[in-house]
Design an enzyme around this catalytic site. Structure first.
Site, short mmCIF file in Angstrom:
data_model
loop_
_atom_site.label_atom_id
_atom_site.label_comp_id
_atom_site.label_asym_id
_atom_site.label_seq_id
_atom_site.Cartn_x
_atom_site.Cartn_y
_atom_site.Cartn_z
N ARG A 69 17.15 5.86 -13.03
CA ARG A 69 17.00 4.61 -12.27
C ARG A 69 17.95 3.59 -12.84
O ARG A 69 17.97 3.36 -14.05
CB ARG A 69 15.57 4.06 -12.35
N HIS A 72 16.97 4.61 -2.46
CA HIS A 72 15.71 4.90 -3.16
C HIS A 72 15.06 6.11 -2.47
O HIS A 72 14.03 6.00 -1.80
CB HIS A 72 14.80 3.67 -3.08
N GLN A 103 11.26 7.29 -2.79
CA GLN A 103 10.36 6.38 -2.07
C GLN A 103 10.23 6.80 -0.60
O GLN A 103 9.16 6.71 0.00
CB GLN A 103 10.91 4.95 -2.17
N ASP A 116 10.10 -5.44 1.82
CA ASP A 116 10.37 -5.26 0.39
C ASP A 116 10.64 -6.66 -0.17
O ASP A 116 10.82 -7.61 0.60
CB ASP A 116 11.61 -4.35 0.25
N CYS A 127 7.15 -0.93 -0.44
CA CYS A 127 7.36 -0.01 -1.56
C CYS A 127 6.69 -0.52 -2.84
O CYS A 127 6.40 0.27 -3.73
CB CYS A 127 8.85 0.20 -1.78
N ARG A 165 3.75 8.42 -3.97
CA ARG A 165 4.96 8.54 -4.80
C ARG A 165 4.83 9.73 -5.75
O ARG A 165 5.78 10.48 -5.97
CB ARG A 165 5.18 7.25 -5.63
N1 NVA Z 1 14.63 -3.47 -3.50
C1 NVA Z 1 13.75 -3.36 -4.65
C2 NVA Z 1 12.95 -2.10 -4.57
C3 NVA Z 1 11.93 -1.94 -5.67
C4 NVA Z 1 11.16 -0.65 -5.57
C5 NVA Z 1 14.58 -3.43 -5.93
O1 NVA Z 1 15.63 -2.79 -5.99
O2 NVA Z 1 14.18 -4.16 -6.84
N1 CP Z 2 8.33 1.33 -5.46
C1 CP Z 2 8.81 1.48 -6.70
O1 CP Z 2 9.84 2.12 -6.93
O2 CP Z 2 8.05 0.92 -7.67
P1 CP Z 2 8.45 0.80 -9.22
O3 CP Z 2 9.60 -0.17 -9.28
O4 CP Z 2 7.22 0.28 -9.88
O5 CP Z 2 8.85 2.15 -9.72
#
Ligand code: NVA
Ligand code: CP
Length: 329
Positions: free
Chosen positions: A106, A133, A136, A229, A270, A315
């Site tokens: 990540r 993602h 997800q 989101d 998400c 998830r």
């Molecule tokens: N768009 C958000 C998604 C988090 C799961 C981010 O990248 O922070």
């Molecule tokens: N939806 C999601 O990816 O959550 P986290 O950032 O908590 O992993």
């Protein structure tokens, strides 16, 4: 279907049949877990979890899924490794590839996870990048299918920043699976033209459609799924908040939006979500800009139409399916 040895970096790399296979496999694992049927068929194997950005769901999903499959995990936190600072991605990949059967990443640019996959010699899984993602998406599709019984023909409207990981990935998965995707947001937050064009080619095959609109009434009317989101994603500078709030406020998911979508519509997010002021960032930004909720109202978030916690649970089952399929469980 044989996905053994494959990396999971973006759903652009997967056929509709492969995506559905992973959703089916996740449903099987979910059944097994609920019925107490052991499935630790990957005993003795280990995976590395690299998190250059923070996480609750994705990290816990990988850890629990790996444990259920009989595997060991090593968590590398945003500051706890040499990656990118003292050691290149290519070198890191070659080191971890000697010790682990799979690597989750990540972080920031998609090019980093692509580079890891190129050099690791073992499957690499994208746990979120700026652009995509994909794990997800499997959870979202499983949740929608559990609720409606099918995916093809479902009308999904995404409101908010549609040019980032969530908007991009939802457009791709909808286009691949024959769903009707609408990005309902301010023009500057529409997904990138090149990606839209690519998704239109998927849509031509699958019977999906892609609509981009600034009109909330038209964009949400009759939708089956309303999705949003956070307006400011991880890693973005503080300076973007003011403009986001100004530009995206008309695209907040409210009860009016849900009523316009229709009685049977469901709400997905998400997570994490700013639906109240019970978070540090929510409170700080709330005080600064004078709001109590951001992308979704607390009323919608807590309503019967909201499936966000089913989605969060899924998830884990879907990530388990990705690990199992690519490691050949
Ligand atoms: N768009 C958000 C998604 C988090 C799961 C981010 O990248 O922070
Ligand atoms: N939806 C999601 O990816 O959550 P986290 O950032 O908590 O992993």
């Amino acid at each position: 279907m044989n996905l053994k040895g494959r990396s999971f970096l973006t759903l652009k790399d997967f056929t509709p049949e492969e995506i559905v296979y992973l959703i089916d496999l996740a449903a099987e694992y979910k059944d097994k877990k609920k019925n107490g049927v052991r499935h630790d068929t990957l005993r003795g194997k280990n995976i590395a979890l690299i998190f250059e950005k923070t996480s609750t769901r994705t990290r816990c999903s990988f850890e629990v899924a790996a444990h259920d499959l009989g595997m060991g995990t090593t968590y590398l936190d945003p500051s706890g490794s040499q990656i990118g600072k003292k050691e290149s991605i290519a070198d890191t990949a070659r080191v971890l590839g000697r010790m682990y059967e799979g690597i989750e990443y990540r972080g920031f640019e998609q090019s980093i996870v692509e580079e890891l996959a190129k050099h690791a010699g073992v499957p690499v899984w994208n746990g979120l990048t700026n652009e995509y993602h994909p794990t997800q998406m499997l959870a979202d599709m499983l949740t929608i299918r559990e609720h409606f019984g099918f995916l093809k023909g479902i009308r999904l409207t995404y409101m908010g920043d549609a040019r980032y990981n969530m908007g991009n990935s939802l457009m791709i998965v909808c286009a691949k699976l024959g769903m009707h995707f609408t990005a309902c947001t301010a023009k500057e937050y529409f997904p990138d033209d090149t990606l839209v064009e690519l998704c239109r080619t998927y849509a031509a095959e699958s019977g999906a459609s892609i609509t981009l609109t600034e009109d909330v009434d038209a964009g949400t009317k009759g939708a089956d799924v309303i999705y949003t989101d956070v307006w400011v994603s991880m890693g973005e500078p503080e300076a973007v908040w003011a403009e986001r709030i100004q530009k995206l406020s008309p695209y907040k998911v409210t009860k009016d939006v849900m009523d316009n979508a229709g009685e049977k519509a469901v709400f997905l997010h998400c997570l994490p979500a700013f639906h109240d002021l019970k978070t540090k960032i929510g409170r700080e930004q709330g005080e600064k800009y004078g709001f109590t909720e951001l992308e979704v109202t607390d009323e919608v978030f807590e309503s019967e139409q909201s499936l966000v916690f089913d989605e969060a649970e899924n998830r884990m089952h879907t990530i388990k399916a990705v690990i199992a399929a690519t490691l050949g469980a």
